[in-house]
Design a protein around this motif. Structure first.
Motif, short mmCIF file in Angstrom:
data_model
loop_
_atom_site.label_atom_id
_atom_site.label_comp_id
_atom_site.label_asym_id
_atom_site.label_seq_id
_atom_site.Cartn_x
_atom_site.Cartn_y
_atom_site.Cartn_z
N UNK A 271 82.27 24.07 27.08
CA UNK A 271 81.92 23.68 28.45
C UNK A 271 81.87 22.17 28.65
N UNK B 78 79.48 20.31 27.39
CA UNK B 78 78.08 19.89 27.44
C UNK B 78 77.54 19.44 26.08
N UNK C 182 72.00 21.22 21.23
CA UNK C 182 71.79 20.00 22.03
C UNK C 182 70.33 19.55 22.02
N UNK D 232 70.67 34.14 30.25
CA UNK D 232 70.91 33.59 31.60
C UNK D 232 72.10 32.61 31.58
N UNK D 233 72.08 31.67 30.62
CA UNK D 233 73.09 30.60 30.60
C UNK D 233 74.45 31.05 30.13
N UNK E 168 74.78 33.78 34.32
CA UNK E 168 75.38 32.75 35.18
C UNK E 168 76.92 32.82 35.18
N UNK E 169 77.57 32.90 34.00
CA UNK E 169 79.03 32.95 34.04
C UNK E 169 79.57 34.14 34.83
N UNK F 298 77.96 33.31 38.88
CA UNK F 298 77.75 32.01 39.53
C UNK F 298 78.66 31.77 40.73
#
Lengths: 489, 79
Positions: A142, A144, A173, A303-304, A308-309, A312
């Motif tokens: 992504x 990120x 991260x 969720x992430x 979401x994908x 969203x």
């Protein structure tokens, strides 16, 4: 190696002692890596190869994804990471469950032969570290996250012993920068040594002690009451089922949040900050809010990387949102174990969350406004917890007849208080612990900084607190520690 | 404009303006759950006439991160 064993205490003190003696951060990291691998090998033996496979696979795929110029190549490499990790997880965790379903279909079609079970051992921690390494490659995909340059650094992230076998699921991260950053006031320019800070040590020990307290004092002593009721619930009235479900929810919470506290505390002592995994879940005011407070590292992962994908881009459609929520919760339920009961656990949460979201969409003001008052908040907590405790029943019982009987009594009320009183009388200590837990939870909810206050107490008061909390731990520790429930996942 | 951003967050999260700073986020604001997070995305998109990507949304941990992504979309926030 269980946290609640003497083995772990000796191991942890030994690692800490070496950590202090080694005067170079690079070697401290190497120590951390070998200590983590030993920790895993101690209980998992040859299954450590799966952990090493996952580490090497995602380290190199992460690098390649980052270097790739085309979207299609990035996608292909990400697919390899997903296939490798989810394939491994699926094979070890769900194969026998899938065979059961196929055999059931074959049987209903009058086939006489059936596929034998593989009887695979579920590798400890596989559900946690595969999700952890997947978040690494997906974040790189992504854009990120920049991949780790050092295999050692990445291997520490995957195998970090405090959170390895039952979470919290940490993100690269958040974790990797902590291995690299200068530590203010403790960074020796020449030696580059990580020094165990007094504040971290005090905070970490406090949190670990609270974790042991939750597990050994509460969870293990409430367990007999749960077993008494749910081993065979048939014949019990609604109030007894309520008691069993409440006790079961508290037991799971104390068991798992206790484990998380020990993990976070141990990491903090070494200087690694891990975000909290629980935030007063029994005070959740809506079904979605419960999952923002319960097993936060898993629910935020789902969720992430799943919810979401999937929704969203089409989030304006309430049908898409609700449908995706339901699907996500089914997956989350199945993550806990390969059984129809876990699917039912996810289904209940999914139906309640998506139902609540639909209501909030259809009549937003009616949903919001009445619940802003104190009574409204209390009402929304009660309704939310009713469904939460209903869902703990399939989480605890896997026999369908017993499960549906207990759920039936939870929904269609039939009170015979004498049965309840009899159970309380039989399990008086467990019942008193439930009351004590509720009181302590209310205090902890109202005083959100309680943990910081305790760990910042003057040394003599802090020692008194520690003695106070350690007495019941030693008193109830019988040398035969109970497994942590989430080890099975 | 920073105040404008704080105002939007304050309204979506139903918390006083004074409780918001650049370090605030889902970890420090209790009402900042995943549902409110998406409501905030919708509010910001409609207010600043931009469209966030999924990558940006999952990257947000604090108000500072929102400012960073707004800046990438050409939204200037003066303090």
């Amino acid at each position: 190696m269980l946290f609640n064993t003497i083995d772990f205490v000796i191991f942890f003190i030994f690692v800490l002692s070496l950590f202090v003696v080694i005067k170079n951060r690079k070697y401290q990291h190497t120590l951390l890596l070998f200590a983590s691998l030993f920790f895993f090998y101690y209980s998992s033996n040859y299954l450590i190869t799966l952990l090493i496979f996952s580490t090497i696979l995602d380290f190199y795929l992460g690098k390649e994804i980052y270097k790739s110029k085309t979207k299609s190549k990035k996608k292909f490499l990400l697919f390899l990471s997903l296939a490798g990790n989810l394939g491994m997880l699926g094979f070890f965790k769900y194969t026998d469950f899938a065979i059961d379903q196929i055999n059931y279909v074959l049987f209903s079609m009058n086939f006489e032969s059936s596929i034998p079970h593989l009887d695979l051992i579920l590798p400890i921690g596989i559900s946690f570290y595969t999700f952890q390494t997947l978040s690494y490659t997906i974040d790189i995909y992504r854009g990120n996250l920049i991949p780790s340059k050092s295999l050692r650094e990445f291997a520490i992230f995957v195998a970090f012993f405090p959170s390895l076998v039952a979470g919290p699921i940490i993100r690269a991260r958040d974790f990797l920068p902590q291995l690299r950053e200068k530590i203010n006031g403790t960074y020796n320019g020449k030696l580059k040594q990580i020094i165990i800070q007094n504040t971290n040590l005090k905070f970490g020990i406090t949190l670990m002690a609270i974790g042991f307290f939750k597990k050994i004092f509460f969870a293990d002593n409430i367990a007999p009451l749960v077993n008494n009721i749910f081993a065979n619930p048939i014949g019990f009235d609604s109030s007894t089922i309520f008691l069993g479900s409440i006790a079961s929810g508290i037991q799971i919470y104390c068991d798992f949040s206790g484990y998380s506290d020990i993990a976070i505390g141990a990491a903090m002592i070494i200087g690694i900050k891990i975000s909290k995994n629980f935030n007063n879940p029994f005070f959740a005011t809506s079904p979605a809010n419960f999952w923002d407070r319960w097993h936060i590292s898993l629910s935020s992962w789902v969720r992430d990387y799943l919810y979401y994908p999937l929704m969203f881009k089409r989030r304006k459609s309430i049908i898409v949102v609700s449908g995706t929520l339901l699907f996500t919760m089914l997956v989350l339920g199945l993550w806990h174990g390969s059984g129809w009961n876990f699917l039912l656990f996810g289904l209940i949460h999914g139906l309640v969350i998506s139902g609540h979201r639909l209501l909030a969409h259809i009549m937003p003001e009616k949903i919001k406004n009445p619940f802003k008052t104190k009574i409204g908040i209390l009402f929304s907590i009660s309704i939310t917890q009713y469904f939460v405790f209903l869902a703990w029943i399939p989480f605890r019982i896997d026999d369908s007849e017993k499960l549906f009987y207990a759920m039936g009594k939870f929904v269609f009320l039939d009170f015979q208080i004498t049965q309840l009183l009899h159970q309380i009388n039989l399990n008086l200590f467990s019942s008193l612990l439930i009351i004590l837990f509720i009181l302590l939870s209310i205090i902890s909810f109202k005083k959100t900084d309680l943990l910081f206050r305790i760990s910042n107490l003057k040394l003599r008061y802090w020692i008194i607190f520690m003695i106070f909390i350690m007495i019941p731990i030693f008193f109830f520790y019988d040398g035969n520690p109970e497994d942590f429930i989430y080890f099975r996942f | 404009m920073s105040q404008e951003l704080y105002q939007i967050i304050s309204e979506v999260m139903s918390i006083p303006l004074s409780e918001i700073n650049d370090g605030s986020g889902p970890e420090s604001i209790d009402s900042w759950d995943s549902f409110k997070g998406l409501l905030l995305v919708d509010e910001l998109e409609s207010k600043f006439k931009i469209i966030f990507s999924l990558e940006e949304v999952v990257d947000v941990k604090t108000v500072e991160d929102i400012k960073k992504h707004l800046k990438n979309h050409g939204v200037i926030l003066n303090d």
